[in-house]
Design an enzyme around this catalytic site. Structure first.
Site, short mmCIF file in Angstrom:
data_model
loop_
_atom_site.label_atom_id
_atom_site.label_comp_id
_atom_site.label_asym_id
_atom_site.label_seq_id
_atom_site.Cartn_x
_atom_site.Cartn_y
_atom_site.Cartn_z
N ILE A 143 -4.00 7.27 -0.15
CA ILE A 143 -4.64 6.87 -1.40
C ILE A 143 -5.00 5.39 -1.36
CG2 ILE A 143 -4.31 6.64 -3.88
CD1 ILE A 143 -2.44 9.05 -3.75
N CYS A 144 -6.27 5.09 -1.70
CA CYS A 144 -6.78 3.71 -1.77
C CYS A 144 -6.52 3.01 -0.41
CB CYS A 144 -6.14 2.99 -2.95
SG CYS A 144 -6.90 1.42 -3.32
N GLN A 145 -5.84 1.87 -0.43
CA GLN A 145 -5.56 1.19 0.84
C GLN A 145 -4.72 2.09 1.75
OE1 GLN A 145 -2.55 -1.85 0.76
NE2 GLN A 145 -3.76 -3.25 2.00
N GLY A 147 -5.17 5.12 2.07
CA GLY A 147 -6.13 6.00 2.74
C GLY A 147 -6.69 5.32 3.98
#
Lengths: 360, 195
Positions: A143-145, A147
């Site tokens: 998720i986000c960073q 990811g």
């Protein structure tokens, strides 16, 4: 709008606010719980903790999923409140869910690098789960960073990830007119922010400073409007609790280890090395083309932190033939807390994984 | 050395407020040039002499860094002020257009939302523009440069007091970090050999 009407509205708002003081005065900080789904800490590595959520179905999907969150903010965003918990929804859909909590880095951790996080902590967590479940590979949800970390990991350790899901994940850091990227130096480099100078001055980059940066992307909406809107919900205790829960999550921001921040900002934001295939983690070069496993890319259409175009770029660089994109009409945070998205997003993940359980 | 303040982006036609801001900035710039660059700035660039040479050098550098923060901060404040003024201008234009179309404001909530949306949009458009991004960057970099100079002075004082400095503690942390990595590598090698 007539002057008399404006005065009358102001009076009504004031009365509403005053009559809601009792709601506010009843609330206590320690009653505002986040991360309510039952879980057990199963593995520790320095400040990192690996949690396993208690499965709620008798026969979960046999390949567990590990959620890899960003270093920015706390990972319990995926389990902020019981009725809108991504984790709880995935458990009810039959998934066996693990989560990495990176902890709160201190000054002693300022020398930790991206290599330590990705090829170290993340790799050892995945190895622990593989060993426990006697599996060659597990599913990974970044998720986000987190990811971006998951993409790097999957490219370097293709045999250990069976299916990869990335959610609101930045891939191309040079999307035009993206304020966060511009302020990170995507257009001007060190003239926008000299990262070496910042790390030398601060050691670790404080969570408060990062929060200020995020608030200043939409200063009115994040700094004024949401507190004005609070007047509308302050007499509803449930909504008020949700609001304060979100406040608690937003401002609970760990510091960023200096060396991690240095490499992430310089290599990813300023030089856009991820899509150029030139990010180095330790001795290894990250090539997204090496990701040949199935990939599901989940995008927030109104995301102002990670522009949809930044995530969508993944399709051009990833090496897999099994690539799926799903987008949702919400912003970055809405992906976790929107009631509507929590009805549609978890089934998308579960069905996508279920369809690939028996694939080699 | 921190860059000198740069010109902000021209976001539209010159208005009354543009003229006011420009005059204010010109005046500040003149004072800055006359009051600092021609006087104290030259003093801070002189090589100190004697026993306390190194300390005095750090002191002068810290003063210079702190003084140079002022014009960069002023330039940044100017951009923020321009954002507010342009947002107000756009808000008034929008309200006028709405009134002309027979769509007056319903309530203060609508006004505040309209204003908020405009402010955030103008803010974003302003700071993705490279000249303004450069102004912001100069300010941020000047803050960090000043902070480093202050820390160097603080380290002098800590040394006098026989107290550990941040630099020394960082060195220890780095050594521990490297040793822990080495131990982990050895443990892994040992485990491989045992297999």
């Amino acid at each position: 709008m007539q002057f008399e009407n404006a005065i009358a509205q102001y009076q009504r708002a004031t009365q509403k606010f005053l009559s809601s003081i009792s709601n506010l005065s009843r609330l206590r900080e320690d009653q505002i719980q986040v991360g309510v789904t039952p879980k057990t800490a199963v593995y520790h590595d320095d400040k990192v903790t690996l949690y396993r959520f208690q499965p709620v179905v008798a026969q979960p999907i046999p390949i567990p999923i590990l959620i890899c969150y960003a270093l920015i903010n706390r990972p319990l965003m995926v389990d902020l409140q019981a009725e809108r918990s991504l984790v709880a929804n995935l458990l009810h859909l039959g998934l066996d869910v693990y989560l990495i909590d990176w902890g709160y880095p201190t000054r002693a951790d300022r020398w930790l690098t991206l290599d330590d996080y990705i090829n170290g902590y993340l790799d050892r967590c995945i190895d622990w789960i593989r060993t426990q479940h006697q599996l060659p590979a597990i599913n990974l949800l970044g998720i986000c960073q987190g990811g971006t970390f998951s993409l790097c990991y999957s490219a370097l350790h293709p045999g250990k990830v069976k299916n990869l899901i990335v959610m609101v994940t930045p891939v191309d850091f040079h999307i035009p007119a993206a304020l966060l990227n511009c302020q990170g130096g995507s257009t001007l480099g060190a003239a926008a922010i000299d990262i070496d100078l910042a790390v030398e001055a601060a050691g670790n980059i404080s969570g408060d400073m990062l929060n200020y940066e995020f608030l200043m992307l939409k200063p009115w909406q994040q700094g004024v409007q949401k507190y004005l809107d609070l007047i509308d919900i302050v007499d509803d205790e449930d909504r008020l609790r949700n609001f304060i829960r979100m406040e608690k999550w937003i401002f609970d921001s760990p510091d960023q280890p200096g060396e991690v921040y240095r490499q992430f900002l310089k290599d990813f934001y300023q030089q856009n090395k991820l899509i150029q295939g030139s990010v180095m983690l330790g001795e290894q070069r990250v090539n997204l083309g090496q990701i040949k496993i199935p990939v599901l890319n989940l995008i927030a259409e109104k995301d102002h932190l990670v522009m949809p175009a930044s995530s969508l770029a993944l399709g051009q660089y990833v090496g897999t033939q099994d690539y799926t994109v799903r987008s949702f009409p919400v912003g970055h945070v809405g992906m976790y807390v929107s009631g509507k998205v929590q009805k549609t997003l978890p089934p998308v993940i579960a069905e996508w994984l279920q369809a690939r359980v028996n694939e080699p | 050395m921190i860059e000198k303040p740069v010109q902000t982006a021209d976001l539209g036609n010159t208005s009354f407020w543009d003229t006011v801001i420009k005059s204010w900035m010109d005046l500040s710039s003149t004072y800055w040039h006359a009051a600092y660059e021609q006087t104290l700035d030259r003093l801070t660039q002189l090589p100190p002499l004697g026993l306390n040479r190194e300390v005095n050098l750090k002191l002068l550098r810290a003063f210079d860094a702190w003084a140079r923060l002022y014009p960069t901060g002023l330039a940044y404040q100017q951009v923020l002020l321009e954002v507010q003024l342009r947002a107000l201008e756009e808000l008034l234009q929008t309200l006028t257009a709405m009134a002309q179309q027979g769509e007056p404001l319903k309530d203060w909530v609508q006004l505040q939302q309209l204003w908020g949306n405009i402010v955030d949009r103008v803010f974003e458009a302003t700071f993705v523009a490279e000249p303004n991004l450069r102004v912001r960057g100069s300010f941020v970099n000047a803050i960090n440069h000043s902070r480093i100079c202050q820390q160097e002075l603080m380290e002098v004082w800590l040394n006098w007091m026989n107290l550990p400095t941040r630099r020394e503690i960082d060195e220890i942390h780095k050594t521990i970090y490297e040793l822990r990595k080495e131990v982990r590598r050895l443990q892994q090698a040992l485990a491989r050999d045992e297999l």
